[in-house]
Design a protein around this motif. Structure first.
Motif, PDB file in Angstrom:
ATOM      1  N   VAL A 197       0.833  -1.085   0.033  1.00 46.86           N
ATOM      2  CA  VAL A 197      -0.093   0.015   0.076  1.00 46.86           C
ATOM      3  C   VAL A 197       0.688   1.343  -0.060  1.00 46.86           C
ATOM      4  CG1 VAL A 197      -1.670   1.429   1.461  1.00 46.86           C
ATOM      5  CG2 VAL A 197      -1.966  -1.080   1.167  1.00 46.86           C
ATOM      6  N   VAL A 198       1.883   1.423   0.947  1.00 46.70           N
ATOM      7  CA  VAL A 198       2.690   2.470   0.883  1.00 46.70           C
ATOM      8  C   VAL A 198       3.535   2.764  -0.272  1.00 46.70           C
ATOM      9  CG1 VAL A 198       4.815   3.365   2.008  1.00 46.70           C
ATOM     10  CG2 VAL A 198       3.047   2.252   3.430  1.00 46.70           C
ATOM     11  N   ALA A 199       3.855   1.699  -0.810  1.00 47.09           N
ATOM     12  CA  ALA A 199       4.717   1.672  -2.194  1.00 47.09           C
ATOM     13  C   ALA A 199       3.965   2.163  -3.294  1.00 47.09           C
ATOM     14  CB  ALA A 199       5.492   0.558  -2.607  1.00 47.09           C
ATOM     15  N   LEU A 201       1.080   4.338  -3.070  1.00 50.35           N
ATOM     16  CA  LEU A 201       0.787   5.518  -2.785  1.00 50.35           C
ATOM     17  C   LEU A 201       1.949   6.521  -3.154  1.00 50.35           C
ATOM     18  CD1 LEU A 201      -1.211   5.570   0.496  1.00 50.35           C
ATOM     19  CD2 LEU A 201      -2.005   5.759  -1.693  1.00 50.35           C
ATOM     20  N   ARG A 202       3.312   6.086  -2.514  1.00 49.13           N
ATOM     21  CA  ARG A 202       4.518   6.655  -2.723  1.00 49.13           C
ATOM     22  C   ARG A 202       4.670   6.931  -4.307  1.00 49.13           C
ATOM     23  NH1 ARG A 202       9.451   7.587  -0.376  1.00 49.13           N
ATOM     24  NH2 ARG A 202      10.803   9.013  -1.551  1.00 49.13           N
ATOM     25  N   GLY A 203       4.497   5.727  -5.149  1.00 50.69           N
ATOM     26  CA  GLY A 203       4.576   6.018  -6.520  1.00 50.69           C
ATOM     27  C   GLY A 203       3.629   6.775  -7.442  1.00 50.69           C
ATOM     28  N   ARG A 204       2.604   7.225  -6.707  1.00 52.58           N
ATOM     29  CA  ARG A 204       1.334   7.994  -7.319  1.00 52.58           C
ATOM     30  C   ARG A 204       1.430   9.320  -6.656  1.00 52.58           C
ATOM     31  NH1 ARG A 204      -2.973   6.572 -10.693  1.00 52.58           N
ATOM     32  NH2 ARG A 204      -2.166   4.409 -11.839  1.00 52.58           N
ATOM     33  N   GLY A 205       2.432   9.466  -5.737  1.00 52.36           N
ATOM     34  CA  GLY A 205       2.460  11.079  -5.320  1.00 52.36           C
ATOM     35  C   GLY A 205       1.281  11.337  -4.240  1.00 52.36           C
ATOM     36  N   VAL A 206       0.531  10.178  -3.383  1.00 51.34           N
ATOM     37  CA  VAL A 206      -0.330  10.655  -2.541  1.00 51.34           C
ATOM     38  C   VAL A 206       0.247  10.342  -1.037  1.00 51.34           C
ATOM     39  CG1 VAL A 206      -2.610   9.690  -1.725  1.00 51.34           C
ATOM     40  CG2 VAL A 206      -2.177   9.897  -4.334  1.00 51.34           C
ATOM     41  N   LEU A 207      -0.060  11.208  -0.290  1.00 51.74           N
ATOM     42  CA  LEU A 207       0.560  11.074   1.201  1.00 51.74           C
ATOM     43  C   LEU A 207      -1.026  10.857   1.970  1.00 51.74           C
ATOM     44  CD1 LEU A 207       2.689  12.750   0.149  1.00 51.74           C
ATOM     45  CD2 LEU A 207       3.018  13.518   2.664  1.00 51.74           C
ATOM     46  N   VAL A 246       4.682  18.675   2.363  1.00 51.85           N
ATOM     47  CA  VAL A 246       4.609  17.411   1.480  1.00 51.85           C
ATOM     48  C   VAL A 246       6.116  16.819   1.376  1.00 51.85           C
ATOM     49  CG1 VAL A 246       4.536  16.356  -0.914  1.00 51.85           C
ATOM     50  CG2 VAL A 246       2.737  17.777   0.280  1.00 51.85           C
ATOM     51  N   VAL A 247       7.247  17.758   1.119  1.00 56.48           N
ATOM     52  CA  VAL A 247       8.276  17.527   0.940  1.00 56.48           C
ATOM     53  C   VAL A 247       9.061  16.916   2.319  1.00 56.48           C
ATOM     54  CG1 VAL A 247      10.902  18.165   0.592  1.00 56.48           C
ATOM     55  CG2 VAL A 247       8.944  19.179  -1.015  1.00 56.48           C
ATOM     56  N   ARG A 248       8.638  17.582   3.444  1.00 55.20           N
ATOM     57  CA  ARG A 248       9.200  17.111   4.680  1.00 55.20           C
ATOM     58  C   ARG A 248       8.575  15.537   4.999  1.00 55.20           C
ATOM     59  NH1 ARG A 248       7.733  22.000   6.347  1.00 55.20           N
ATOM     60  NH2 ARG A 248       6.309  21.072   7.597  1.00 55.20           N
ATOM     61  N   ASN A 249       7.211  15.344   4.525  1.00 49.24           N
ATOM     62  CA  ASN A 249       6.442  14.262   5.257  1.00 49.24           C
ATOM     63  C   ASN A 249       6.540  13.131   4.301  1.00 49.24           C
ATOM     64  OD1 ASN A 249       4.948  14.779   7.842  1.00 49.24           O
ATOM     65  ND2 ASN A 249       5.254  16.718   6.794  1.00 49.24           N
ATOM     66  N   VAL A 250       7.500  13.113   3.003  1.00 46.01           N
ATOM     67  CA  VAL A 250       7.176  12.223   2.008  1.00 46.01           C
ATOM     68  C   VAL A 250       7.463  10.820   2.665  1.00 46.01           C
ATOM     69  CG1 VAL A 250       9.716  12.356   1.532  1.00 46.01           C
ATOM     70  CG2 VAL A 250       8.127  11.619  -0.073  1.00 46.01           C
ATOM     71  N   GLU A 251       8.169  10.565   3.750  1.00 48.84           N
ATOM     72  CA  GLU A 251       8.461   9.236   4.387  1.00 48.84           C
ATOM     73  C   GLU A 251       7.452   9.051   5.330  1.00 48.84           C
ATOM     74  OE1 GLU A 251      10.323   6.846   2.892  1.00 48.84           O
ATOM     75  OE2 GLU A 251      11.413   7.758   1.382  1.00 48.84           O
ATOM     76  N   HIS A 252       6.492   9.803   5.685  1.00 50.87           N
ATOM     77  CA  HIS A 252       5.596   9.774   6.821  1.00 50.87           C
ATOM     78  C   HIS A 252       4.878   8.391   6.834  1.00 50.87           C
ATOM     79  CE1 HIS A 252       1.787  10.379   8.831  1.00 50.87           C
ATOM     80  NE2 HIS A 252       2.320  11.141   9.773  1.00 50.87           N
ATOM     81  N   ASP A 253       4.053   8.023   5.468  1.00 49.58           N
ATOM     82  CA  ASP A 253       3.220   6.916   5.678  1.00 49.58           C
ATOM     83  C   ASP A 253       4.061   5.566   5.854  1.00 49.58           C
ATOM     84  OD1 ASP A 253       0.937   8.520   5.021  1.00 49.58           O
ATOM     85  OD2 ASP A 253       1.087   7.984   2.822  1.00 49.58           O
ATOM     86  N   ALA A 254       5.092   5.542   5.308  1.00 46.03           N
ATOM     87  CA  ALA A 254       5.882   4.270   5.532  1.00 46.03           C
ATOM     88  C   ALA A 254       6.377   4.295   7.105  1.00 46.03           C
ATOM     89  CB  ALA A 254       7.267   4.333   4.564  1.00 46.03           C
ATOM     90  N   ASP A 255       7.021   5.328   7.608  1.00 50.36           N
ATOM     91  CA  ASP A 255       7.081   5.234   9.103  1.00 50.36           C
ATOM     92  C   ASP A 255       6.096   5.070   9.860  1.00 50.36           C
ATOM     93  OD1 ASP A 255       9.672   5.493   8.324  1.00 50.36           O
ATOM     94  OD2 ASP A 255       9.970   7.557   9.147  1.00 50.36           O
ATOM     95  N   TYR A 256       4.943   5.670   9.525  1.00 49.61           N
ATOM     96  CA  TYR A 256       3.569   5.324  10.267  1.00 49.61           C
ATOM     97  C   TYR A 256       2.945   3.637  10.124  1.00 49.61           C
ATOM     98  CZ  TYR A 256      -1.079   6.706  12.249  1.00 49.61           C
ATOM     99  OH  TYR A 256      -2.251   6.726  12.935  1.00 49.61           O
ATOM    100  N   ALA A 257       3.172   3.244   9.085  1.00 49.59           N
ATOM    101  CA  ALA A 257       2.780   1.895   8.895  1.00 49.59           C
ATOM    102  C   ALA A 257       4.103   1.020   9.757  1.00 49.59           C
ATOM    103  CB  ALA A 257       2.977   1.577   7.264  1.00 49.59           C
TER     104      ALA A 257
END
Length: 336
Positions: A197-199, A201-207, A246-257
């Motif tokens: 899921v995270v990958a 979303l990251r590929g589609r530019g969605v946080l 958005v730039v600062r939080n680009v890894e947020h979803d991965a870390d949150y998961a």
């Protein structure tokens, strides 16, 4: 050959598109309402013998005057993007939620992912759900965000809304947690699918920014991320502050998961209890211990492997999220 999901989607989409606004509003009004949350109301419909989940999101006159706009029309502070504050924020607008659902639906229909509920149809209709209980004390929420007047104006216009944006989506039967009765047996399946899921979303530019387990549904072999009420994207019409966010939080979803996965395993498999009151100090200390490389020897091998891969991110996110839970609206995501 189209998949079964796509066949059902095409059938439901065509049936809903054929309904006039008044007819669709009448169907919604005649359907028993489900719980009302901070993101809106919900109900289950039968469309051509297929169960459909309808989410009714109140939409303000300001949003209706800017159809499909993904701009921050109220000038809300970026602190409202996080979902871990003690009181739920006002959300950034119905059009952003529609845009995010459209992105993931396109991915499912293109065969790029299976991990999201399909959006069959959407419509603006008259009427709106009741105000969520979490949003009745507007003064408290405004105070939480430092008295920002934009938060108050957003709530006032939401309260005055007389229409809803309704998202008609594929119904996925079960909450994810109902499928996790065997934590040890589910651990690697859960890890694999969370990060798929995270990958995507990251590929589609969605946080997504709110991927707790309550926002996942599941069937026999797959989990599905739902509820994009806090989603943002560099492809939205963003302010300069939001672009920086958005730039600062680009890894947020991965870390949150990672945080949600590790915390769940530490409590359900490793046996670290959650207190009935106060913060989870013992759990967070255990996660920090694992993050340092000191994973207890009695942890089952499959879980130890997951802790080795994700405990550092989980410890970092635990510290950040508990600053938010404690009311620090100036807390910023620390990044990798």
């Amino acid at each position: 050959m189209p998949s079964t999901r796509q066949v059902r989607h095409d059938l439901v989409s065509a049936a809903l598109a054929a309904c006039g606004d008044d007819e669709l509003a009448a169907v919604l009004d005649d359907t028993p309402a489900g719980p009302v949350g901070v993101g809106g109301g919900s109900s289950l419909l039968d469309v051509e013998g297929i169960a459909v989940f309808a989410k009714r999101i109140p939409i303000t006159d300001r949003e209706l005057a800017h159809p499909h706009s993904t701009a921050n029309l109220f000038g809300l502070p970026t602190a409202c993007q996080y979902g871990m504050h003690p009181l739920a924020g006002p959300g950034f607008g119905a059009w952003r939620e529609l845009a995010a659902n459209t992105v993931v639906t396109e991915g499912v229909l293109a065969g790029e992912t299976e991990s999201f509920a399909l959006l069959h149809h959407w419509r603006v209709v008259p009427g709106r759900p009741p105000i969520a209980s979490e949003h009745r004390d507007v003064d408290a929420v405004v105070a939480q965000f430092g008295g920002d007047p934009a938060v108050r104006i957003r709530f006032e216009e939401l309260a005055a809304a007389t229409s809803s944006l309704v998202l008609f989506s594929e119904r996925v039967p079960d909450p994810l947690l109902d499928r996790l009765g065997d934590p040890l047996g589910s651990a690697e399946w859960l890890e694999r699918q969370l990060f798929e899921v995270v990958a995507f979303l990251r590929g589609r530019g969605v946080l997504h920014l709110d991927g707790h387990f309550g926002n996942f549904r599941a069937d026999d072999d797959r989990q599905y991320l739902v509820d994009f009420g806090l989603a943002t994207s560099p492809y939205f019409d963003l302010s300069d502050d939001e672009r920086d966010f958005v730039v600062r939080n680009v890894e947020h979803d991965a870390d949150y998961a990672a945080m949600r996965l590790v915390n769940w395993l530490v409590t359900t498999v490793c046996g670290v209890p959650m207190p009935t009151s106060g913060g989870p100090a013992e759990r967070n200390a255990y996660v920090r211990r694992c993050a340092s490389g000191d994973i207890p020897r009695d942890v089952p091998a499959a879980v130890a492997g997951i802790l080795a891969r994700h405990a550092r991110a989980a410890a970092r996110m635990n510290d950040f999220c508990w600053r938010l839970v404690d009311g620090d609206t100036d807390a910023t995501y620390p990044g990798s």
